[in-house]
Design an enzyme around this catalytic site. Sequence first.
Site, PDB file in Angstrom:
ATOM      1  N   ASP A  40       1.342  -1.094  -0.115  1.00 26.55           N
ATOM      2  CA  ASP A  40      -0.305  -0.111   0.269  1.00 26.55           C
ATOM      3  C   ASP A  40       1.199   1.432  -0.228  1.00 26.55           C
ATOM      4  O   ASP A  40       0.458   2.610   0.803  1.00 26.55           O
ATOM      5  CB  ASP A  40      -1.057  -0.162   1.220  1.00 26.55           C
ATOM      6  CG  ASP A  40      -2.119  -1.045   1.260  1.00 26.55           C
ATOM      7  OD1 ASP A  40      -2.748  -1.625   0.449  1.00 26.55           O
ATOM      8  OD2 ASP A  40      -2.481  -2.066   2.195  1.00 26.55           O
ATOM      9  N   HIS A  89      -3.240  -1.970  -5.938  1.00 26.82           N
ATOM     10  CA  HIS A  89      -2.466  -1.286  -6.562  1.00 26.82           C
ATOM     11  C   HIS A  89      -3.505  -0.040  -7.452  1.00 26.82           C
ATOM     12  O   HIS A  89      -4.375  -0.294  -8.480  1.00 26.82           O
ATOM     13  CB  HIS A  89      -1.647  -1.344  -7.712  1.00 26.82           C
ATOM     14  CG  HIS A  89      -0.875  -2.585  -7.585  1.00 26.82           C
ATOM     15  ND1 HIS A  89       0.839  -3.176  -7.987  1.00 26.82           N
ATOM     16  CD2 HIS A  89      -0.749  -3.376  -5.928  1.00 26.82           C
ATOM     17  CE1 HIS A  89       1.197  -4.133  -7.327  1.00 26.82           C
ATOM     18  NE2 HIS A  89       0.442  -4.138  -6.257  1.00 26.82           N
ATOM     19  N   ASP A 147       2.292  15.046   0.388  1.00 20.57           N
ATOM     20  CA  ASP A 147       1.738  15.911   1.188  1.00 20.57           C
ATOM     21  C   ASP A 147       0.529  15.906   2.712  1.00 20.57           C
ATOM     22  O   ASP A 147       0.374  16.618   3.362  1.00 20.57           O
ATOM     23  CB  ASP A 147       0.225  16.065   0.082  1.00 20.57           C
ATOM     24  CG  ASP A 147      -0.222  13.985  -0.132  1.00 20.57           C
ATOM     25  OD1 ASP A 147       0.343  13.391  -0.418  1.00 20.57           O
ATOM     26  OD2 ASP A 147      -1.613  14.408   0.216  1.00 20.57           O
ATOM     27  N   HIS A 184       3.287  10.086  -0.928  1.00 22.04           N
ATOM     28  CA  HIS A 184       2.355  11.041  -0.366  1.00 22.04           C
ATOM     29  C   HIS A 184       3.250  12.331   1.010  1.00 22.04           C
ATOM     30  O   HIS A 184       3.349  11.907   1.732  1.00 22.04           O
ATOM     31  CB  HIS A 184       2.039   9.895   0.942  1.00 22.04           C
ATOM     32  CG  HIS A 184       0.947   9.020   0.590  1.00 22.04           C
ATOM     33  ND1 HIS A 184       1.761   7.318   0.132  1.00 22.04           N
ATOM     34  CD2 HIS A 184      -0.569   8.666   1.113  1.00 22.04           C
ATOM     35  CE1 HIS A 184       0.277   7.044  -0.090  1.00 22.04           C
ATOM     36  NE2 HIS A 184      -0.703   7.727   0.328  1.00 22.04           N
ATOM     37  N   SER A 188       6.156  11.685  -4.405  1.00 25.23           N
ATOM     38  CA  SER A 188       4.840  11.935  -5.317  1.00 25.23           C
ATOM     39  C   SER A 188       3.627  12.981  -4.228  1.00 25.23           C
ATOM     40  O   SER A 188       4.046  12.328  -3.007  1.00 25.23           O
ATOM     41  CB  SER A 188       4.187  10.589  -4.911  1.00 25.23           C
ATOM     42  OG  SER A 188       2.492  10.252  -5.552  1.00 25.23           O
ATOM     43  N   HIS A 189       3.351  13.680  -4.043  1.00 23.26           N
ATOM     44  CA  HIS A 189       2.487  14.498  -3.786  1.00 23.26           C
ATOM     45  C   HIS A 189       1.056  14.582  -3.918  1.00 23.26           C
ATOM     46  O   HIS A 189       0.226  15.133  -3.413  1.00 23.26           O
ATOM     47  CB  HIS A 189       2.454  15.870  -3.943  1.00 23.26           C
ATOM     48  CG  HIS A 189       4.325  16.308  -3.794  1.00 23.26           C
ATOM     49  ND1 HIS A 189       4.554  17.286  -2.599  1.00 23.26           N
ATOM     50  CD2 HIS A 189       5.503  16.322  -4.605  1.00 23.26           C
ATOM     51  CE1 HIS A 189       6.278  17.520  -2.956  1.00 23.26           C
ATOM     52  NE2 HIS A 189       6.519  16.640  -3.893  1.00 23.26           N
ATOM     53  N   GLY A 190       0.814  13.726  -4.362  1.00 21.98           N
ATOM     54  CA  GLY A 190      -1.423  12.664  -4.165  1.00 21.98           C
ATOM     55  C   GLY A 190      -0.927  11.835  -5.201  1.00 21.98           C
ATOM     56  O   GLY A 190      -0.094  11.499  -6.394  1.00 21.98           O
ATOM     57  N   THR A 246       2.999 -13.302   3.224  1.00 22.71           N
ATOM     58  CA  THR A 246       2.311 -14.033   1.978  1.00 22.71           C
ATOM     59  C   THR A 246       3.173 -14.791   2.113  1.00 22.71           C
ATOM     60  O   THR A 246       4.042 -15.019   2.115  1.00 22.71           O
ATOM     61  CB  THR A 246       2.361 -12.713   1.078  1.00 22.71           C
ATOM     62  OG1 THR A 246       1.064 -13.392   0.049  1.00 22.71           O
ATOM     63  CG2 THR A 246       3.871 -12.010   0.611  1.00 22.71           C
TER      64      THR A 246
END
EC number: 6.3.4.4
Length: 435
Positions: free
Chosen positions: A12, A42, A329, A327, A402-404, A237
């Site tokens: 995740d 995903h 942000d 994430h 990554s901001h979004g 797993t």
Amino acid sequence: MHTIVVDLGYGDAGKGTVVDRLCASGPVRAVVRFNGGAQAAHNVVTTDGRHHTFAQFGSGTLQGVPTILSRLMLVDPLALAAEADHLAALGVPAPYALLSVDRAARLTTPYHAAANRLREQARGAARHGSCGMGIGETAAYALAHPEDAPTAGDCTSRPRLLRKLRLLRDRLADEFGRRLPAPPPEDCADAFTAFARAVTLTGDGHLARVLHEGPVVLEGAQGVLLDEWHGFHPYTTWSTTTFAGAETLLAEAGSEARRLGVVRTYTTRHGPGPHVTEDPELAPLLPEPHNGHGPWQGAFRTGHFDGVAHRYAVDACGGVDALALTHLDAPRRCPQLRLVRAYDTVGTQLPTAPPGDLGRRAALTERLLKARPARWDVPGPDPAVWSEAVGEVLGAPVVLESHGPTAADKREVQRRIPACRAAVIQEGNSERIRS
């Protein structure tokens, strides 16, 4: 250059959205799935607001990039049909035309899923956090009965497929002493043969040819901290979640790839098992629109960035070339987020072990269930500070931020990647040097 995308946590972390970005900035010849099965989730969100949770199709599908399901994938034809229907509803004109499947890929069936759920229910309060989709049962049955385990190639012969499905159903029913809550083999055979007609089945040499035609993204599933050998047993797993499977496929074709590890600015986990930095106060501050409580996995748990566990993941898989940090942000919305550097009972580094030593992994799990954060930093709201701090802790540069959720919310960062990195990768009782 080819790129392998692997999650350095419990899953995740954003593998799907990273793969989507890599495909958007292309060109990418194909996305190759190399572990796990239909339990993958995903999430990809497009700039026009469409959302799909990729399970078996590669996360570049909405960018028009074909998917190759390698022989290391566990393929669930029924779940695949539902996923294809959703992709078609989102505007993908012919999803199956973008999909090829290795004939040797093992099949996950309703009998595996039914056995999985019965076994998990029998554990009572000691559940492992299974997704309930039959992945572990598929792997276990293939190990116990390699000649009888159904494959994608079997779907081209209804008589052979039926024989294997009946044998599978009967063996699992005998083990549980009851009839499995699943459809008859004849109905499964009808659906599976339709699957074989819809997709392109491939054999030896196909993946190697594609790898030599252009850049490929190899998309992992789950996370290294859930790996069947290196994860915190028994909360793991039945899949090798490190770079090993992808590099096996690449080596067979005489190819190499960049190793890209994915982490969030905060560490999450679905279901039971160690989560040393968990902080219930963070959950309402960092809502998860695409993750929540699962009837089989259990609760979605949120914690501070676990530098100790993520560094262990890097060590367990032999190192990474670069990082994607998602994430970014979140620190602006939650400036009290911590980057944990040490535990009280373990310190700053968790011990790795060769594959196969589940006793040592279980002993480590017991220690982690009692551990608490002992030393941490608070990087604050500045994303650049977070990228530098995470890169320093994990020993590799953050090259994608990554901001979004969309591809447009990501940017590539020019940071130096060492020209030569030597790492010892343990595989069974052997060691090899990767540079």
